[in-house]
Motif scaffolding. Structure first.
Motif, PDB file in Angstrom:
ATOM      1  N   ASP A   1       0.808  -1.215   0.000  1.00  0.00           N
ATOM      2  CA  ASP A   1       0.000   0.000   0.000  1.00  0.00           C
ATOM      3  C   ASP A   1       0.846   1.273   0.000  1.00  0.00           C
ATOM      4  O   ASP A   1       0.303   2.361  -0.159  1.00  0.00           O
ATOM      5  CB  ASP A   1      -0.903   0.035   1.240  1.00  0.00           C
ATOM      6  N   TYR A   2       2.155   1.153   0.171  1.00  0.00           N
ATOM      7  CA  TYR A   2       3.003   2.325   0.319  1.00  0.00           C
ATOM      8  C   TYR A   2       4.001   2.461  -0.827  1.00  0.00           C
ATOM      9  O   TYR A   2       4.406   1.474  -1.449  1.00  0.00           O
ATOM     10  CB  TYR A   2       3.768   2.267   1.649  1.00  0.00           C
ATOM     11  N   LYS A   3       4.399   3.683  -1.088  1.00  0.00           N
ATOM     12  CA  LYS A   3       5.347   3.971  -2.155  1.00  0.00           C
ATOM     13  C   LYS A   3       6.734   3.421  -1.808  1.00  0.00           C
ATOM     14  O   LYS A   3       7.132   3.399  -0.650  1.00  0.00           O
ATOM     15  CB  LYS A   3       5.441   5.487  -2.371  1.00  0.00           C
ATOM     16  N   ARG A   4       7.446   3.022  -2.823  1.00  0.00           N
ATOM     17  CA  ARG A   4       8.797   2.500  -2.640  1.00  0.00           C
ATOM     18  C   ARG A   4       9.800   3.608  -2.330  1.00  0.00           C
ATOM     19  O   ARG A   4      10.804   3.376  -1.653  1.00  0.00           O
ATOM     20  CB  ARG A   4       9.247   1.770  -3.896  1.00  0.00           C
ATOM     21  N   VAL A   5       9.548   4.814  -2.832  1.00  0.00           N
ATOM     22  CA  VAL A   5      10.506   5.905  -2.701  1.00  0.00           C
ATOM     23  C   VAL A   5       9.915   7.017  -1.844  1.00  0.00           C
ATOM     24  O   VAL A   5       8.751   7.381  -2.003  1.00  0.00           O
ATOM     25  CB  VAL A   5      10.912   6.456  -4.083  1.00  0.00           C
TER      26      VAL A   5
ATOM     27  N   PRO B   1       2.934   8.880   2.085  1.00  0.00           N
ATOM     28  CA  PRO B   1       3.528   7.571   1.787  1.00  0.00           C
ATOM     29  C   PRO B   1       2.597   6.604   1.061  1.00  0.00           C
ATOM     30  O   PRO B   1       3.065   5.607   0.506  1.00  0.00           O
ATOM     31  CB  PRO B   1       3.879   7.036   3.174  1.00  0.00           C
ATOM     32  N   TYR B   2       1.276   6.875   1.057  1.00  0.00           N
ATOM     33  CA  TYR B   2       0.342   5.975   0.386  1.00  0.00           C
ATOM     34  C   TYR B   2       0.500   6.048  -1.139  1.00  0.00           C
ATOM     35  O   TYR B   2       0.788   7.107  -1.697  1.00  0.00           O
ATOM     36  CB  TYR B   2      -1.101   6.350   0.727  1.00  0.00           C
ATOM     37  N   LYS B   3       0.269   4.937  -1.806  1.00  0.00           N
ATOM     38  CA  LYS B   3       0.273   4.923  -3.255  1.00  0.00           C
ATOM     39  C   LYS B   3      -0.976   5.587  -3.830  1.00  0.00           C
ATOM     40  O   LYS B   3      -0.931   6.211  -4.885  1.00  0.00           O
ATOM     41  CB  LYS B   3       0.363   3.481  -3.774  1.00  0.00           C
ATOM     42  N   LYS B   4      -2.114   5.425  -3.142  1.00  0.00           N
ATOM     43  CA  LYS B   4      -3.373   5.966  -3.630  1.00  0.00           C
ATOM     44  C   LYS B   4      -3.770   7.204  -2.834  1.00  0.00           C
ATOM     45  O   LYS B   4      -3.414   7.354  -1.661  1.00  0.00           O
ATOM     46  CB  LYS B   4      -4.484   4.911  -3.525  1.00  0.00           C
ATOM     47  N   ASP B   5      -4.554   8.078  -3.483  1.00  0.00           N
ATOM     48  CA  ASP B   5      -4.994   9.308  -2.823  1.00  0.00           C
ATOM     49  C   ASP B   5      -6.175   9.085  -1.892  1.00  0.00           C
ATOM     50  O   ASP B   5      -6.392   9.874  -0.961  1.00  0.00           O
ATOM     51  CB  ASP B   5      -5.365  10.364  -3.867  1.00  0.00           C
ATOM     52  N   THR B   6      -6.958   8.041  -2.136  1.00  0.00           N
ATOM     53  CA  THR B   6      -8.130   7.751  -1.307  1.00  0.00           C
ATOM     54  C   THR B   6      -8.124   6.280  -0.912  1.00  0.00           C
ATOM     55  O   THR B   6      -7.549   5.432  -1.602  1.00  0.00           O
ATOM     56  CB  THR B   6      -9.438   8.067  -2.048  1.00  0.00           C
ATOM     57  N   PHE B   7      -8.785   5.984   0.201  1.00  0.00           N
ATOM     58  CA  PHE B   7      -8.920   4.597   0.629  1.00  0.00           C
ATOM     59  C   PHE B   7      -9.828   3.814  -0.325  1.00  0.00           C
ATOM     60  O   PHE B   7      -9.650   2.610  -0.505  1.00  0.00           O
ATOM     61  CB  PHE B   7      -9.464   4.531   2.051  1.00  0.00           C
ATOM     62  N   LYS B   8     -10.797   4.501  -0.921  1.00  0.00           N
ATOM     63  CA  LYS B   8     -11.696   3.819  -1.855  1.00  0.00           C
ATOM     64  C   LYS B   8     -10.912   3.275  -3.051  1.00  0.00           C
ATOM     65  O   LYS B   8     -11.203   2.190  -3.556  1.00  0.00           O
ATOM     66  CB  LYS B   8     -12.795   4.776  -2.332  1.00  0.00           C
ATOM     67  N   ALA B   9      -9.899   4.024  -3.495  1.00  0.00           N
ATOM     68  CA  ALA B   9      -9.064   3.562  -4.605  1.00  0.00           C
ATOM     69  C   ALA B   9      -8.230   2.345  -4.218  1.00  0.00           C
ATOM     70  O   ALA B   9      -7.746   1.613  -5.080  1.00  0.00           O
ATOM     71  CB  ALA B   9      -8.149   4.688  -5.074  1.00  0.00           C
ATOM     72  N   MET B  10      -8.071   2.118  -2.896  1.00  0.00           N
ATOM     73  CA  MET B  10      -7.334   0.953  -2.402  1.00  0.00           C
ATOM     74  C   MET B  10      -8.259  -0.229  -2.150  1.00  0.00           C
ATOM     75  O   MET B  10      -7.819  -1.262  -1.649  1.00  0.00           O
ATOM     76  CB  MET B  10      -6.606   1.317  -1.101  1.00  0.00           C
ATOM     77  N   GLY B  11      -9.569  -0.074  -2.467  1.00  0.00           N
ATOM     78  CA  GLY B  11     -10.524  -1.143  -2.259  1.00  0.00           C
ATOM     79  C   GLY B  11     -11.100  -1.181  -0.865  1.00  0.00           C
ATOM     80  O   GLY B  11     -11.697  -2.190  -0.461  1.00  0.00           O
ATOM     81  N   ILE B  12     -10.937  -0.082  -0.097  1.00  0.00           N
ATOM     82  CA  ILE B  12     -11.465   0.001   1.264  1.00  0.00           C
ATOM     83  C   ILE B  12     -12.709   0.881   1.263  1.00  0.00           C
ATOM     84  O   ILE B  12     -12.707   1.956   0.660  1.00  0.00           O
ATOM     85  CB  ILE B  12     -10.403   0.566   2.227  1.00  0.00           C
ATOM     86  N   ASP B  13     -13.752   0.461   1.946  1.00  0.00           N
ATOM     87  CA  ASP B  13     -15.009   1.203   1.976  1.00  0.00           C
ATOM     88  C   ASP B  13     -14.870   2.401   2.916  1.00  0.00           C
ATOM     89  O   ASP B  13     -15.268   2.357   4.076  1.00  0.00           O
ATOM     90  CB  ASP B  13     -16.158   0.290   2.428  1.00  0.00           C
ATOM     91  N   SER B  14     -14.282   3.457   2.389  1.00  0.00           N
ATOM     92  CA  SER B  14     -14.083   4.674   3.169  1.00  0.00           C
ATOM     93  C   SER B  14     -13.995   5.865   2.222  1.00  0.00           C
ATOM     94  O   SER B  14     -13.437   5.767   1.125  1.00  0.00           O
ATOM     95  CB  SER B  14     -12.788   4.572   3.994  1.00  0.00           C
ATOM     96  N   GLU B  15     -14.555   6.992   2.640  1.00  0.00           N
ATOM     97  CA  GLU B  15     -14.527   8.203   1.833  1.00  0.00           C
ATOM     98  C   GLU B  15     -13.330   9.093   2.179  1.00  0.00           C
ATOM     99  O   GLU B  15     -13.148  10.150   1.586  1.00  0.00           O
ATOM    100  CB  GLU B  15     -15.828   9.003   2.043  1.00  0.00           C
ATOM    101  N   LEU B  16     -12.507   8.679   3.136  1.00  0.00           N
ATOM    102  CA  LEU B  16     -11.393   9.508   3.584  1.00  0.00           C
ATOM    103  C   LEU B  16     -10.246   9.519   2.579  1.00  0.00           C
ATOM    104  O   LEU B  16     -10.005   8.531   1.881  1.00  0.00           O
ATOM    105  CB  LEU B  16     -10.863   9.005   4.930  1.00  0.00           C
TER     106      LEU B  16
END
Length: 242
Positions: A175-179, A207-222
């Protein structure tokens, strides 16, 4: 992110090329304590959670001066760190407990602009600041679930209490960036060829790869947010000096 990393890497190389050696320069090795600290927000609340790891740092550095007193330190570090959480109940209504264990491996290229104050003889006080580029080789979290059978309420000291364990690899590193790019500040002392340096590096990017949790497949609007910081203290010696 890639453009910023490229620019900072070019600055690191330029600083090393511009530096001119004098009696305070040299090539050194160091080892010390490191505490990579991941500050991230929860997918279920706006609360910022902190995961502080403890580990070791080893590396190489090249220390040279541009003008008397003012110079640069260019180097490479390897860091290994771990963390362990305490056993906590999964919920107020559950007798099951969970515990988390994580480990981290990383490399970093750093460049510090520093000033050395001569205190007396061959003793110096150093103040420094500068960027570093971190490459996260591995960042994983393991979850352990502990259940109690035949005992209610759960009491670890109760006769006949049986605890069963299950294990799950969360692969949080995916879930986190390599760099990551940080900016550090610190201070230290040098006596002849021996030195000690300590400071704090502030993460400059989410450090997250995605800007939203929803884009990570998590049911959250944050929106995701956080930093990857680091405490460190190193002792070392110059194995070669001009």
């Amino acid at each position: 992110m890639k453009r910023t990393t490229t620019i900072l890497f070019a600055l690191l190389l330029a600083a090393g090329v511009m530096a001119q050696d004098d009696e305070m320069g040299g090539f050194g090795i160091h080892v010390g304590y490191a505490s990579p600290t991941l500050r991230i927000n929860s997918p279920t609340s706006k609360k910022l959670e902190t995961i502080a790891m403890n580990g070791v740092k080893i590396g190489l550095s090249y220390d040279a001066s541009i003008v008397k007193g003012f110079g640069t330190t260019l180097g490479l570090n390897y860091t290994f760190a771990t963390y362990h959480s305490k056993w906590t109940y999964i919920s107020d209504m559950s007798t099951d407990q969970a515990r988390y264990r994580g480990n981290y491996h990383g490399l970093e290229i750093f460049c510090d602009w520093q000033y050395k104050f001569q205190i007396a003889g061959n003793t110096y006080l150093m103040l420094y600041t500068g960027p570093s580029i971190q490459v996260h080789l591995s960042l994983k979290e393991y979850e352990y679930i502990r259940t109690a059978e035949g005992v209610f309420p759960v009491d670890a000291d109760a006769p006949g209490a049986y605890y069963g364990y299950t294990h799950r690899d969360n692969h949080d590193g995916e879930d986190y960036k390599r760099v990551n790019v940080t900016w550090g500040v610190g201070a230290g002392f040098q006596y002849k060829r021996y030195f000690i340096r300590g400071g704090y590096d502030f993460g400059l990017f989410n450090p997250y790869k995605k800007d939203t949790f929803k884009a990570m497949g998590i049911d959250s609007e944050l929106y995701t947010r956080g930093r990857f910081d680091q405490w460190q203290i190193k002792i070392g010696m110059y194995i070669w000096q001009n």
